[in-house]
Motif scaffolding. Structure first.
Motif, PDB file in Angstrom:
ATOM      1  N   VAL A 149      -4.139   8.414   4.652  1.00 29.39           N
ATOM      2  CA  VAL A 149      -5.160   8.791   5.857  1.00 29.39           C
ATOM      3  C   VAL A 149      -5.887   7.494   6.080  1.00 29.39           C
ATOM      4  O   VAL A 149      -6.278   6.829   5.322  1.00 29.39           O
ATOM      5  N   LEU A 153     -10.716   7.402  10.140  1.00 29.89           N
ATOM      6  CA  LEU A 153     -10.266   8.798  10.436  1.00 29.89           C
ATOM      7  C   LEU A 153     -11.027   9.839   9.241  1.00 29.89           C
ATOM      8  O   LEU A 153     -11.818  10.629   9.326  1.00 29.89           O
ATOM      9  N   ALA A 154     -10.798   9.305   7.714  1.00 30.55           N
ATOM     10  CA  ALA A 154     -11.182   9.948   6.759  1.00 30.55           C
ATOM     11  C   ALA A 154     -12.724   9.890   6.788  1.00 30.55           C
ATOM     12  O   ALA A 154     -13.317  10.742   6.534  1.00 30.55           O
ATOM     13  N   ARG A 156     -14.603   9.658   9.329  1.00 30.29           N
ATOM     14  CA  ARG A 156     -15.047  10.679  10.372  1.00 30.29           C
ATOM     15  C   ARG A 156     -15.201  11.962   9.873  1.00 30.29           C
ATOM     16  O   ARG A 156     -16.163  12.740  10.151  1.00 30.29           O
ATOM     17  N   LEU A 157     -14.078  12.632   9.320  1.00 30.93           N
ATOM     18  CA  LEU A 157     -13.791  13.888   8.744  1.00 30.93           C
ATOM     19  C   LEU A 157     -14.957  14.192   7.621  1.00 30.93           C
ATOM     20  O   LEU A 157     -15.571  15.226   7.617  1.00 30.93           O
ATOM     21  N   GLY A 160     -18.115  14.434   9.371  1.00 27.55           N
ATOM     22  CA  GLY A 160     -18.141  15.694   9.928  1.00 27.55           C
ATOM     23  C   GLY A 160     -18.390  16.976   9.190  1.00 27.55           C
ATOM     24  O   GLY A 160     -19.484  17.703   9.348  1.00 27.55           O
ATOM     25  N   MET A 161     -18.052  17.072   7.743  1.00 26.06           N
ATOM     26  CA  MET A 161     -18.172  17.983   6.731  1.00 26.06           C
ATOM     27  C   MET A 161     -19.788  17.711   6.423  1.00 26.06           C
ATOM     28  O   MET A 161     -20.352  18.819   6.306  1.00 26.06           O
ATOM     29  N   SER A 164     -22.320  18.682   9.228  1.00 26.32           N
ATOM     30  CA  SER A 164     -22.417  19.865   9.651  1.00 26.32           C
ATOM     31  C   SER A 164     -23.494  20.548   8.890  1.00 26.32           C
ATOM     32  O   SER A 164     -23.779  21.855   9.356  1.00 26.32           O
ATOM     33  N   ILE A 165     -23.827  20.262   7.750  1.00 25.92           N
ATOM     34  CA  ILE A 165     -24.870  21.138   6.935  1.00 25.92           C
ATOM     35  C   ILE A 165     -25.776  21.468   7.810  1.00 25.92           C
ATOM     36  O   ILE A 165     -26.673  22.213   7.837  1.00 25.92           O
ATOM     37  N   VAL A 186     -19.255  20.104  -1.219  1.00 23.47           N
ATOM     38  CA  VAL A 186     -18.853  19.026  -0.538  1.00 23.47           C
ATOM     39  C   VAL A 186     -18.036  18.051  -1.068  1.00 23.47           C
ATOM     40  O   VAL A 186     -16.865  17.438  -0.703  1.00 23.47           O
ATOM     41  N   THR A 189     -14.548  19.513  -2.163  1.00 34.49           N
ATOM     42  CA  THR A 189     -13.744  19.770  -0.927  1.00 34.49           C
ATOM     43  C   THR A 189     -13.228  18.407  -0.569  1.00 34.49           C
ATOM     44  O   THR A 189     -11.891  18.164  -0.147  1.00 34.49           O
ATOM     45  N   ALA A 190     -14.159  17.296  -0.492  1.00 30.25           N
ATOM     46  CA  ALA A 190     -13.633  16.088   0.331  1.00 30.25           C
ATOM     47  C   ALA A 190     -12.882  15.247  -0.767  1.00 30.25           C
ATOM     48  O   ALA A 190     -11.769  14.841  -0.253  1.00 30.25           O
ATOM     49  N   PHE A 191     -13.100  15.345  -1.808  1.00 30.58           N
ATOM     50  CA  PHE A 191     -12.282  14.472  -2.960  1.00 30.58           C
ATOM     51  C   PHE A 191     -11.023  15.397  -3.397  1.00 30.58           C
ATOM     52  O   PHE A 191      -9.876  14.698  -3.429  1.00 30.58           O
ATOM     53  N   ASP A 192     -10.823  16.459  -3.742  1.00 32.91           N
ATOM     54  CA  ASP A 192     -10.031  17.175  -4.402  1.00 32.91           C
ATOM     55  C   ASP A 192      -9.284  18.297  -3.527  1.00 32.91           C
ATOM     56  O   ASP A 192      -8.584  18.739  -3.775  1.00 32.91           O
ATOM     57  N   GLY A 193     -10.088  18.539  -2.323  1.00 32.55           N
ATOM     58  CA  GLY A 193      -9.232  19.857  -1.397  1.00 32.55           C
ATOM     59  C   GLY A 193      -9.776  21.039  -1.868  1.00 32.55           C
ATOM     60  O   GLY A 193     -10.068  21.417  -3.022  1.00 32.55           O
TER      61      GLY A 193
END
Lengths: 204, 204
Positions: A149, A153-154, A156-157, A160-161, A164-165, A186, A189-193
Protein backbone atom coordinates in the motif's frame (compact mmCIF):
# COMPACT_ATOMS: atom_id res chain seq x y z
CA UNK A 1 -28.00 47.79 21.71
CA UNK A 2 -31.07 45.79 20.66
CA UNK A 3 -33.77 44.89 23.15
CA UNK A 4 -32.99 41.15 22.94
CA UNK A 5 -29.41 41.70 24.13
CA UNK A 6 -28.40 40.15 27.43
CA UNK A 7 -25.59 41.40 29.62
CA UNK A 8 -22.30 40.27 28.11
CA UNK A 9 -20.95 37.65 30.50
CA UNK A 10 -18.83 35.92 27.88
CA UNK A 11 -15.15 35.17 28.07
CA UNK A 12 -13.20 34.92 24.82
CA UNK A 13 -13.40 31.11 25.21
CA UNK A 14 -17.12 30.82 25.93
CA UNK A 15 -17.97 33.18 23.06
CA UNK A 16 -15.77 31.07 20.79
CA UNK A 17 -17.77 27.97 21.77
CA UNK A 18 -21.00 29.66 20.70
CA UNK A 19 -19.45 30.83 17.42
CA UNK A 20 -18.11 27.36 16.58
CA UNK A 21 -21.57 25.92 17.13
CA UNK A 22 -23.08 28.45 14.72
CA UNK A 23 -20.32 27.96 12.12
CA UNK A 24 -20.87 24.18 12.18
CA UNK A 25 -24.64 24.63 11.94
CA UNK A 26 -24.83 27.26 9.18
CA UNK A 27 -21.43 26.92 7.57
CA UNK A 28 -18.79 29.63 8.01
CA UNK A 29 -19.76 31.46 4.78
CA UNK A 30 -23.42 31.36 5.73
CA UNK A 31 -22.82 32.92 9.16
CA UNK A 32 -23.07 36.69 9.66
CA UNK A 33 -22.17 38.76 12.74
CA UNK A 34 -25.94 39.16 13.09
CA UNK A 35 -26.33 35.36 13.40
CA UNK A 36 -23.57 35.26 16.01
CA UNK A 37 -25.13 38.14 17.92
CA UNK A 38 -28.51 36.36 17.97
CA UNK A 39 -27.02 32.99 19.00
CA UNK A 40 -24.99 34.56 21.82
CA UNK A 41 -27.85 36.83 22.87
CA UNK A 42 -25.55 39.87 23.00
CA UNK A 43 -25.21 42.83 20.66
CA UNK A 44 -22.84 42.92 17.71
CA UNK A 45 -20.81 45.67 19.42
CA UNK A 46 -20.38 43.37 22.45
CA UNK A 47 -18.99 40.72 20.11
CA UNK A 48 -16.61 43.28 18.60
CA UNK A 49 -15.50 43.99 22.18
CA UNK A 50 -14.12 40.43 22.24
CA UNK A 51 -12.92 39.96 18.65
CA UNK A 52 -12.25 42.23 15.70
CA UNK A 53 -13.97 40.01 13.11
CA UNK A 54 -15.79 36.82 12.26
CA UNK A 55 -12.59 35.59 10.62
CA UNK A 56 -10.71 36.01 13.91
CA UNK A 57 -13.24 33.70 15.58
CA UNK A 58 -12.61 31.16 12.82
CA UNK A 59 -8.83 31.56 13.26
CA UNK A 60 -9.03 30.92 17.01
CA UNK A 61 -11.35 27.95 16.52
CA UNK A 62 -9.23 26.14 13.93
CA UNK A 63 -6.07 27.06 15.90
CA UNK A 64 -7.58 25.25 18.91
CA UNK A 65 -8.14 22.16 16.76
CA UNK A 66 -4.69 22.35 15.12
CA UNK A 67 -2.87 22.96 18.44
CA UNK A 68 -4.47 19.80 19.83
CA UNK A 69 -3.49 17.77 16.77
CA UNK A 70 0.09 19.06 16.48
CA UNK A 71 0.63 18.51 20.23
CA UNK A 72 0.08 14.79 19.50
CA UNK A 73 3.08 14.76 17.15
CA UNK A 74 5.25 16.51 19.76
CA UNK A 75 4.45 14.16 22.65
CA UNK A 76 7.61 12.34 23.81
CA UNK A 77 6.09 8.93 22.89
CA UNK A 78 5.63 10.10 19.30
CA UNK A 79 9.41 10.32 18.88
CA UNK A 80 10.64 7.07 20.42
CA UNK A 81 10.72 3.42 19.41
CA UNK A 82 9.69 1.72 16.18
CA UNK A 83 7.79 3.81 13.67
CA UNK A 84 4.77 1.48 13.76
CA UNK A 85 4.41 1.95 17.53
CA UNK A 86 4.76 5.72 17.16
CA UNK A 87 2.18 5.69 14.37
CA UNK A 88 -0.24 3.66 16.47
CA UNK A 89 0.21 6.12 19.33
CA UNK A 90 -0.37 9.09 16.99
CA UNK A 91 -3.53 7.51 15.52
CA UNK A 92 -4.85 6.77 19.00
CA UNK A 93 -4.14 10.29 20.31
CA UNK A 94 -5.50 11.91 17.13
CA UNK A 95 -8.80 10.06 17.55
CA UNK A 96 -8.90 11.16 21.21
CA UNK A 97 -8.17 14.82 20.41
CA UNK A 98 -10.86 14.72 17.74
CA UNK A 99 -13.43 13.63 20.33
CA UNK A 100 -12.12 16.00 23.02
CA UNK A 101 -12.30 18.99 20.66
CA UNK A 102 -15.15 17.64 18.51
CA UNK A 103 -16.79 20.91 17.34
CA UNK A 104 -13.41 22.54 16.68
CA UNK A 105 -12.05 19.64 14.63
CA UNK A 106 -15.41 19.37 12.82
CA UNK A 107 -15.03 23.01 11.77
CA UNK A 108 -11.41 22.47 10.76
CA UNK A 109 -12.37 19.53 8.54
CA UNK A 110 -15.07 21.54 6.77
CA UNK A 111 -12.84 24.51 5.95
CA UNK A 112 -12.65 24.96 2.18
CA UNK A 113 -10.17 27.77 1.56
CA UNK A 114 -12.05 30.95 0.64
CA UNK A 115 -10.25 33.25 3.12
CA UNK A 116 -6.62 33.62 4.25
CA UNK A 117 -7.52 31.89 7.51
CA UNK A 118 -9.08 28.96 5.68
CA UNK A 119 -6.08 28.66 3.35
CA UNK A 120 -3.75 28.72 6.37
CA UNK A 121 -5.83 25.98 8.02
CA UNK A 122 -5.59 23.85 4.86
CA UNK A 123 -1.81 24.31 4.74
CA UNK A 124 -1.50 23.26 8.41
CA UNK A 125 -3.76 20.24 7.87
CA UNK A 126 -1.63 19.16 4.92
CA UNK A 127 1.49 19.56 7.09
CA UNK A 128 -0.06 17.32 9.74
CA UNK A 129 -0.99 14.71 7.14
CA UNK A 130 2.52 14.80 5.70
CA UNK A 131 4.12 14.21 9.10
CA UNK A 132 1.86 11.19 9.62
CA UNK A 133 2.61 9.96 6.07
CA UNK A 134 6.35 10.10 6.99
CA UNK A 135 5.65 7.84 9.96
CA UNK A 136 3.77 5.43 7.66
CA UNK A 137 6.71 5.45 5.24
CA UNK A 138 9.17 4.78 8.07
CA UNK A 139 7.03 1.90 9.38
CA UNK A 140 6.93 0.35 5.90
CA UNK A 141 10.73 0.74 5.64
CA UNK A 142 11.12 -1.02 8.99
CA UNK A 143 9.04 -3.92 7.68
CA UNK A 144 6.13 -3.44 10.08
CA UNK A 145 3.48 -2.28 7.58
CA UNK A 146 2.52 -4.00 4.32
CA UNK A 147 4.74 -2.65 1.55
CA UNK A 148 2.08 -2.97 -1.18
CA UNK A 149 0.00 0.00 0.00
CA UNK A 150 1.33 3.40 -1.03
CA UNK A 151 2.10 5.40 2.18
CA UNK A 152 0.32 8.52 0.90
CA UNK A 153 -2.80 6.50 0.05
CA UNK A 154 -2.65 4.58 3.34
CA UNK A 155 -2.44 7.87 5.25
CA UNK A 156 -5.46 9.22 3.39
CA UNK A 157 -7.55 6.13 4.14
CA UNK A 158 -6.40 6.24 7.78
CA UNK A 159 -7.50 9.85 8.14
CA UNK A 160 -10.69 9.09 6.22
CA UNK A 161 -11.55 6.63 8.94
CA UNK A 162 -10.48 8.84 11.85
CA UNK A 163 -12.00 12.06 10.51
CA UNK A 164 -15.34 10.37 9.80
CA UNK A 165 -15.82 10.21 13.58
CA UNK A 166 -16.95 13.86 13.53
CA UNK A 167 -19.88 12.87 11.29
CA UNK A 168 -21.54 10.50 13.75
CA UNK A 169 -19.88 10.65 17.17
CA UNK A 170 -22.13 12.36 19.75
CA UNK A 171 -21.24 11.54 23.37
CA UNK A 172 -24.25 11.16 25.66
CA UNK A 173 -24.49 13.69 28.48
CA UNK A 174 -22.76 12.28 31.56
CA UNK A 175 -20.61 9.88 29.52
CA UNK A 176 -16.86 10.48 29.08
CA UNK A 177 -16.15 12.76 26.11
CA UNK A 178 -13.68 10.25 24.66
CA UNK A 179 -15.00 6.78 23.83
CA UNK A 180 -12.40 4.09 24.43
CA UNK A 181 -14.46 1.69 22.26
CA UNK A 182 -14.21 4.02 19.28
CA UNK A 183 -10.46 4.46 19.76
CA UNK A 184 -9.91 0.68 19.99
CA UNK A 185 -12.09 0.05 16.92
CA UNK A 186 -10.06 2.59 14.91
CA UNK A 187 -6.74 1.05 16.00
CA UNK A 188 -7.77 -2.55 15.39
CA UNK A 189 -9.47 -1.83 12.04
CA UNK A 190 -6.61 0.30 10.72
CA UNK A 191 -3.75 -1.95 11.80
CA UNK A 192 -5.22 -5.45 11.77
CA UNK A 193 -8.28 -5.13 9.56
CA UNK A 194 -11.80 -6.43 10.07
CA UNK A 195 -11.08 -9.97 8.94
CA UNK A 196 -10.70 -12.70 11.54
CA UNK A 197 -7.25 -14.19 10.88
CA UNK A 198 -7.30 -17.81 9.77
CA UNK A 199 -6.29 -20.13 12.60
CA UNK A 200 -3.31 -22.04 11.22
CA UNK A 201 -3.32 -25.78 11.84
CA UNK A 202 -7.03 -25.86 12.73
CA UNK A 203 -9.25 -28.76 11.76
CA UNK A 204 -10.88 -28.34 8.32
CA UNK B 1 -33.30 36.92 -21.96
CA UNK B 2 -30.01 38.52 -20.91
CA UNK B 3 -27.32 39.40 -23.43
CA UNK B 4 -24.90 36.81 -21.95
CA UNK B 5 -27.32 33.96 -22.63
CA UNK B 6 -26.21 31.33 -25.12
CA UNK B 7 -28.54 29.17 -27.12
CA UNK B 8 -29.82 26.41 -24.83
CA UNK B 9 -28.21 23.21 -26.12
CA UNK B 10 -28.49 21.38 -22.82
CA UNK B 11 -30.08 18.03 -22.23
CA UNK B 12 -31.53 17.29 -18.79
CA UNK B 13 -28.36 15.28 -18.08
CA UNK B 14 -25.81 17.85 -19.22
CA UNK B 15 -27.58 20.64 -17.33
CA UNK B 16 -27.57 18.43 -14.26
CA UNK B 17 -23.79 18.03 -14.58
CA UNK B 18 -23.34 21.80 -14.55
CA UNK B 19 -25.67 22.18 -11.55
CA UNK B 20 -23.87 19.48 -9.54
CA UNK B 21 -20.57 21.27 -10.14
CA UNK B 22 -22.02 24.55 -8.86
CA UNK B 23 -23.68 22.86 -5.84
CA UNK B 24 -20.37 21.24 -4.88
CA UNK B 25 -18.51 24.53 -5.33
CA UNK B 26 -20.88 26.91 -3.54
CA UNK B 27 -22.89 24.51 -1.40
CA UNK B 28 -26.54 23.79 -2.21
CA UNK B 29 -27.87 26.47 0.17
CA UNK B 30 -25.44 29.02 -1.25
CA UNK B 31 -26.52 28.39 -4.86
CA UNK B 32 -29.27 30.48 -6.47
CA UNK B 33 -30.97 29.99 -9.84
CA UNK B 34 -28.99 33.08 -10.87
CA UNK B 35 -25.71 31.23 -10.12
CA UNK B 36 -26.92 28.24 -12.14
CA UNK B 37 -27.95 30.47 -15.01
CA UNK B 38 -24.53 32.16 -15.06
CA UNK B 39 -22.62 28.85 -14.82
CA UNK B 40 -24.66 27.29 -17.63
CA UNK B 41 -24.58 30.44 -19.74
CA UNK B 42 -28.32 30.26 -20.40
CA UNK B 43 -31.21 32.28 -19.00
CA UNK B 44 -33.13 31.32 -15.88
CA UNK B 45 -36.24 30.71 -17.98
CA UNK B 46 -34.24 28.26 -20.11
CA UNK B 47 -33.33 26.41 -16.93
CA UNK B 48 -37.00 26.36 -15.90
CA UNK B 49 -37.70 24.84 -19.31
CA UNK B 50 -35.72 21.78 -18.10
CA UNK B 51 -36.58 21.65 -14.40
CA UNK B 52 -39.22 23.24 -12.17
CA UNK B 53 -36.83 24.12 -9.33
CA UNK B 54 -33.34 24.08 -7.88
CA UNK B 55 -34.52 21.36 -5.49
CA UNK B 56 -35.50 19.13 -8.43
CA UNK B 57 -31.92 19.40 -9.72
CA UNK B 58 -30.71 18.33 -6.28
CA UNK B 59 -33.19 15.44 -6.24
CA UNK B 60 -32.03 14.16 -9.63
CA UNK B 61 -28.38 14.52 -8.63
CA UNK B 62 -28.62 12.62 -5.35
CA UNK B 63 -30.93 10.04 -7.00
CA UNK B 64 -28.17 9.37 -9.54
CA UNK B 65 -25.71 8.76 -6.68
CA UNK B 66 -28.17 6.62 -4.69
CA UNK B 67 -29.23 4.56 -7.73
CA UNK B 68 -25.60 3.69 -8.35
CA UNK B 69 -25.03 2.71 -4.73
CA UNK B 70 -28.22 0.66 -4.30
CA UNK B 71 -27.56 -1.15 -7.59
CA UNK B 72 -24.41 -2.51 -5.92
CA UNK B 73 -26.52 -4.23 -3.25
CA UNK B 74 -28.79 -5.74 -5.89
CA UNK B 75 -26.04 -7.23 -8.07
CA UNK B 76 -26.30 -11.04 -8.16
CA UNK B 77 -22.86 -11.44 -6.52
CA UNK B 78 -24.03 -9.39 -3.52
CA UNK B 79 -26.54 -12.12 -2.63
CA UNK B 80 -24.46 -15.30 -2.97
CA UNK B 81 -21.82 -17.05 -0.92
CA UNK B 82 -20.32 -16.23 2.45
CA UNK B 83 -21.21 -12.86 3.93
CA UNK B 84 -17.56 -11.76 4.07
CA UNK B 85 -17.16 -12.33 0.32
CA UNK B 86 -20.40 -10.44 -0.37
CA UNK B 87 -19.24 -7.62 1.89
CA UNK B 88 -15.88 -7.42 0.13
CA UNK B 89 -17.68 -7.28 -3.21
CA UNK B 90 -20.01 -4.53 -1.96
CA UNK B 91 -17.09 -2.48 -0.58
CA UNK B 92 -15.20 -2.84 -3.86
CA UNK B 93 -18.21 -1.87 -5.99
CA UNK B 94 -19.15 1.00 -3.67
CA UNK B 95 -15.65 2.48 -4.03
CA UNK B 96 -15.93 2.08 -7.81
CA UNK B 97 -19.36 3.73 -8.01
CA UNK B 98 -18.06 6.57 -5.85
CA UNK B 99 -15.29 7.24 -8.38
CA UNK B 100 -17.54 6.71 -11.42
CA UNK B 101 -20.14 9.17 -10.08
CA UNK B 102 -17.68 11.31 -8.09
CA UNK B 103 -19.45 14.72 -8.17
CA UNK B 104 -22.86 13.14 -7.53
CA UNK B 105 -21.69 11.11 -4.53
CA UNK B 106 -19.74 14.14 -3.26
CA UNK B 107 -22.98 16.12 -3.27
CA UNK B 108 -24.88 13.26 -1.61
CA UNK B 109 -22.32 13.07 1.20
CA UNK B 110 -22.55 16.81 1.88
CA UNK B 111 -26.33 16.93 2.12
CA UNK B 112 -27.36 18.12 5.57
CA UNK B 113 -31.15 17.87 5.72
CA UNK B 114 -32.68 21.35 5.37
CA UNK B 115 -35.20 20.45 2.64
CA UNK B 116 -37.48 17.46 2.01
CA UNK B 117 -35.12 16.27 -0.70
CA UNK B 118 -32.14 16.44 1.65
CA UNK B 119 -34.02 14.59 4.38
CA UNK B 120 -35.02 11.92 1.87
CA UNK B 121 -31.39 11.58 0.81
CA UNK B 122 -30.30 11.16 4.44
CA UNK B 123 -32.95 8.46 4.99
CA UNK B 124 -31.78 6.59 1.88
CA UNK B 125 -28.11 6.88 2.93
CA UNK B 126 -28.95 5.47 6.35
CA UNK B 127 -30.84 2.60 4.66
CA UNK B 128 -27.76 1.82 2.56
CA UNK B 129 -25.52 1.90 5.64
CA UNK B 130 -27.90 -0.41 7.49
CA UNK B 131 -27.90 -2.97 4.70
CA UNK B 132 -24.10 -3.00 4.74
CA UNK B 133 -24.11 -3.22 8.55
CA UNK B 134 -26.31 -6.35 8.22
CA UNK B 135 -23.68 -7.89 5.95
CA UNK B 136 -20.98 -7.05 8.53
CA UNK B 137 -23.11 -8.64 11.25
CA UNK B 138 -23.64 -11.78 9.15
CA UNK B 139 -19.90 -12.02 8.42
CA UNK B 140 -19.13 -11.76 12.16
CA UNK B 141 -21.74 -14.49 12.86
CA UNK B 142 -20.08 -16.73 10.25
CA UNK B 143 -16.76 -16.27 12.05
CA UNK B 144 -15.06 -14.42 9.19
CA UNK B 145 -14.76 -10.97 10.81
CA UNK B 146 -13.32 -10.21 14.25
CA UNK B 147 -16.11 -10.43 16.81
CA UNK B 148 -14.68 -7.71 19.08
CA UNK B 149 -15.59 -4.81 16.79
CA UNK B 150 -19.23 -3.71 16.97
CA UNK B 151 -20.81 -4.16 13.48
CA UNK B 152 -22.37 -0.68 13.52
CA UNK B 153 -19.05 0.92 14.44
CA UNK B 154 -17.12 -1.19 11.92
CA UNK B 155 -19.56 -0.12 9.19
CA UNK B 156 -19.10 3.53 10.10
CA UNK B 157 -15.32 3.28 9.98
CA UNK B 158 -15.53 1.38 6.69
CA UNK B 159 -17.67 4.11 5.12
CA UNK B 160 -15.45 6.75 6.69
CA UNK B 161 -12.59 5.31 4.71
CA UNK B 162 -14.54 4.80 1.47
CA UNK B 163 -16.36 8.15 1.56
CA UNK B 164 -13.14 10.07 2.23
CA UNK B 165 -12.17 9.24 -1.36
CA UNK B 166 -14.37 12.13 -2.55
CA UNK B 167 -12.18 14.55 -0.58
CA UNK B 168 -8.95 13.86 -2.43
CA UNK B 169 -9.55 11.63 -5.47
CA UNK B 170 -9.16 13.56 -8.73
CA UNK B 171 -8.51 11.37 -11.79
CA UNK B 172 -6.08 12.87 -14.28
CA UNK B 173 -7.50 13.59 -17.73
CA UNK B 174 -6.97 10.59 -19.97
CA UNK B 175 -6.69 8.17 -17.04
CA UNK B 176 -9.45 5.69 -16.24
CA UNK B 177 -12.11 7.24 -13.98
CA UNK B 178 -11.83 4.35 -11.52
CA UNK B 179 -8.43 3.74 -9.92
CA UNK B 180 -7.77 0.05 -9.31
CA UNK B 181 -4.99 1.03 -6.87
CA UNK B 182 -7.41 2.97 -4.71
CA UNK B 183 -9.93 0.10 -4.72
CA UNK B 184 -7.24 -2.44 -3.77
CA UNK B 185 -5.91 -0.17 -1.00
CA UNK B 186 -9.41 0.19 0.47
CA UNK B 187 -10.01 -3.57 0.37
CA UNK B 188 -6.66 -4.53 1.85
CA UNK B 189 -6.71 -1.82 4.55
CA UNK B 190 -10.30 -2.55 5.59
CA UNK B 191 -10.07 -6.33 5.66
CA UNK B 192 -6.45 -7.07 6.48
CA UNK B 193 -5.20 -3.83 8.03
CA UNK B 194 -2.00 -1.92 7.39
CA UNK B 195 0.20 -4.09 9.59
CA UNK B 196 2.53 -6.63 8.01
CA UNK B 197 1.54 -9.96 9.57
CA UNK B 198 4.27 -11.54 11.70
CA UNK B 199 5.95 -14.42 9.90
CA UNK B 200 5.41 -17.40 12.17
CA UNK B 201 8.44 -19.59 12.76
CA UNK B 202 10.88 -16.95 11.52
CA UNK B 203 14.31 -16.52 13.09
CA UNK B 204 14.33 -14.12 16.04
Amino acid sequence: MGSVARRDVYTAQSLLEVAVGVFNERGYDGTSMEHLSRAAGISKSSIYHHVPSKEELLRRAVAHALDGLFAVLDEPAAGEGRAVARLERVVRRTAEVLMERLPYVTLLLRVRGNTDTERWALVRRREFDQRVAELVRAAVAEGDLRPEVDPRLATRLLFGMINSIVEWYRPHPGEPVVSGDVVEAVISTAFDGLRQPAVSGSAP
